[in-house]
Design a protein around this motif. Sequence first.
Motif, PDB file in Angstrom:
ATOM      1  N   ALA A  43       0.848  -1.190   0.000  1.00  0.00           N
ATOM      2  CA  ALA A  43       0.000   0.000   0.000  1.00  0.00           C
ATOM      3  C   ALA A  43       0.882   1.238   0.000  1.00  0.00           C
ATOM      4  N   LYS A  44       0.353   2.319  -0.541  1.00  0.00           N
ATOM      5  CA  LYS A  44       1.076   3.581  -0.593  1.00  0.00           C
ATOM      6  C   LYS A  44       1.529   3.987   0.811  1.00  0.00           C
ATOM      7  N   ASN A  45       2.790   4.346   0.926  1.00  0.00           N
ATOM      8  CA  ASN A  45       3.410   4.824   2.165  1.00  0.00           C
ATOM      9  C   ASN A  45       3.607   3.754   3.243  1.00  0.00           C
ATOM     10  N   LEU A  46       3.330   2.501   2.943  1.00  0.00           N
ATOM     11  CA  LEU A  46       3.553   1.446   3.934  1.00  0.00           C
ATOM     12  C   LEU A  46       5.027   1.399   4.344  1.00  0.00           C
ATOM     13  N   ASN A  47       5.901   1.684   3.400  1.00  0.00           N
ATOM     14  CA  ASN A  47       7.333   1.672   3.686  1.00  0.00           C
ATOM     15  C   ASN A  47       7.758   2.828   4.603  1.00  0.00           C
ATOM     16  N   LYS A  48       6.878   3.774   4.845  1.00  0.00           N
ATOM     17  CA  LYS A  48       7.164   4.846   5.797  1.00  0.00           C
ATOM     18  C   LYS A  48       6.767   4.457   7.215  1.00  0.00           C
ATOM     19  N   VAL A  49       5.987   3.394   7.326  1.00  0.00           N
ATOM     20  CA  VAL A  49       5.475   2.942   8.610  1.00  0.00           C
ATOM     21  C   VAL A  49       6.226   1.708   9.107  1.00  0.00           C
ATOM     22  N   PHE A  50       6.589   0.818   8.186  1.00  0.00           N
ATOM     23  CA  PHE A  50       7.312  -0.411   8.490  1.00  0.00           C
ATOM     24  C   PHE A  50       8.449  -0.603   7.505  1.00  0.00           C
ATOM     25  N   LYS A  51       9.477  -1.307   7.943  1.00  0.00           N
ATOM     26  CA  LYS A  51      10.540  -1.711   7.030  1.00  0.00           C
ATOM     27  C   LYS A  51      10.068  -2.977   6.316  1.00  0.00           C
ATOM     28  N   ILE A  52       9.870  -2.853   5.004  1.00  0.00           N
ATOM     29  CA  ILE A  52       9.386  -3.973   4.206  1.00  0.00           C
ATOM     30  C   ILE A  52      10.446  -5.073   4.205  1.00  0.00           C
ATOM     31  N   ASN A  53      10.012  -6.304   4.401  1.00  0.00           N
ATOM     32  CA  ASN A  53      10.833  -7.519   4.466  1.00  0.00           C
ATOM     33  C   ASN A  53      11.684  -7.618   5.726  1.00  0.00           C
ATOM     34  N   LEU A  88       7.742  -4.567  18.006  1.00  0.00           N
ATOM     35  CA  LEU A  88       8.518  -3.496  18.642  1.00  0.00           C
ATOM     36  C   LEU A  88       8.266  -2.148  17.962  1.00  0.00           C
ATOM     37  N   ARG A  89       8.171  -2.152  16.637  1.00  0.00           N
ATOM     38  CA  ARG A  89       7.896  -0.906  15.909  1.00  0.00           C
ATOM     39  C   ARG A  89       6.542  -0.332  16.320  1.00  0.00           C
ATOM     40  N   VAL A  90       5.516  -1.180  16.375  1.00  0.00           N
ATOM     41  CA  VAL A  90       4.175  -0.707  16.721  1.00  0.00           C
ATOM     42  C   VAL A  90       4.146  -0.186  18.161  1.00  0.00           C
ATOM     43  N   ILE A  91       4.726  -0.936  19.078  1.00  0.00           N
ATOM     44  CA  ILE A  91       4.717  -0.531  20.488  1.00  0.00           C
ATOM     45  C   ILE A  91       5.468   0.783  20.680  1.00  0.00           C
ATOM     46  N   ASN A  92       6.575   0.950  20.002  1.00  0.00           N
ATOM     47  CA  ASN A  92       7.404   2.139  20.193  1.00  0.00           C
ATOM     48  C   ASN A  92       6.942   3.362  19.399  1.00  0.00           C
ATOM     49  N   GLU A  93       6.261   3.150  18.268  1.00  0.00           N
ATOM     50  CA  GLU A  93       5.967   4.285  17.397  1.00  0.00           C
ATOM     51  C   GLU A  93       4.508   4.457  16.989  1.00  0.00           C
ATOM     52  N   HIS A  94       3.673   3.452  17.203  1.00  0.00           N
ATOM     53  CA  HIS A  94       2.323   3.526  16.648  1.00  0.00           C
ATOM     54  C   HIS A  94       1.234   3.210  17.646  1.00  0.00           C
ATOM     55  N   THR A  95       1.460   3.540  18.918  1.00  0.00           N
ATOM     56  CA  THR A  95       0.392   3.321  19.914  1.00  0.00           C
ATOM     57  C   THR A  95       0.004   4.636  20.549  1.00  0.00           C
TER      58      THR A  95
END
Length: 95
Positions: A43-53, A88-95
């Motif tokens: 999806a558009k901008n998904l790579n700005k939210v998560f590191k793909i792969n 870890l990404r979600v807990i640290n940056e997206h909650t």
Amino acid sequence: MIPIIFNDSIISLNFANSNGENQIKARTFEVTGSGGFLITEGAKNLNKVFKINEEIITFSDLNECANKIKYFLDHTSKRDCIANMAYLRVINEHT
């Protein structure tokens, strides 16, 4: 209850297409924030939210999705590492 299902699932799938352009859906954060492993349509901008792969796995068509499912069913330690990195990404940056 739903976070437990996401966490206990070997692989969760997410289809990002609504009408038109693919979008980042809440499911992306629900699965990864529960510690689950997610394979999602790009999806558009998904790579700005998560590191793909590294934190999340994407696919662009059903054949690629099936191939990635087969791969990650056989590579449990890699799958678990990716799920943990996404958590870890979600807990640290997206909650």
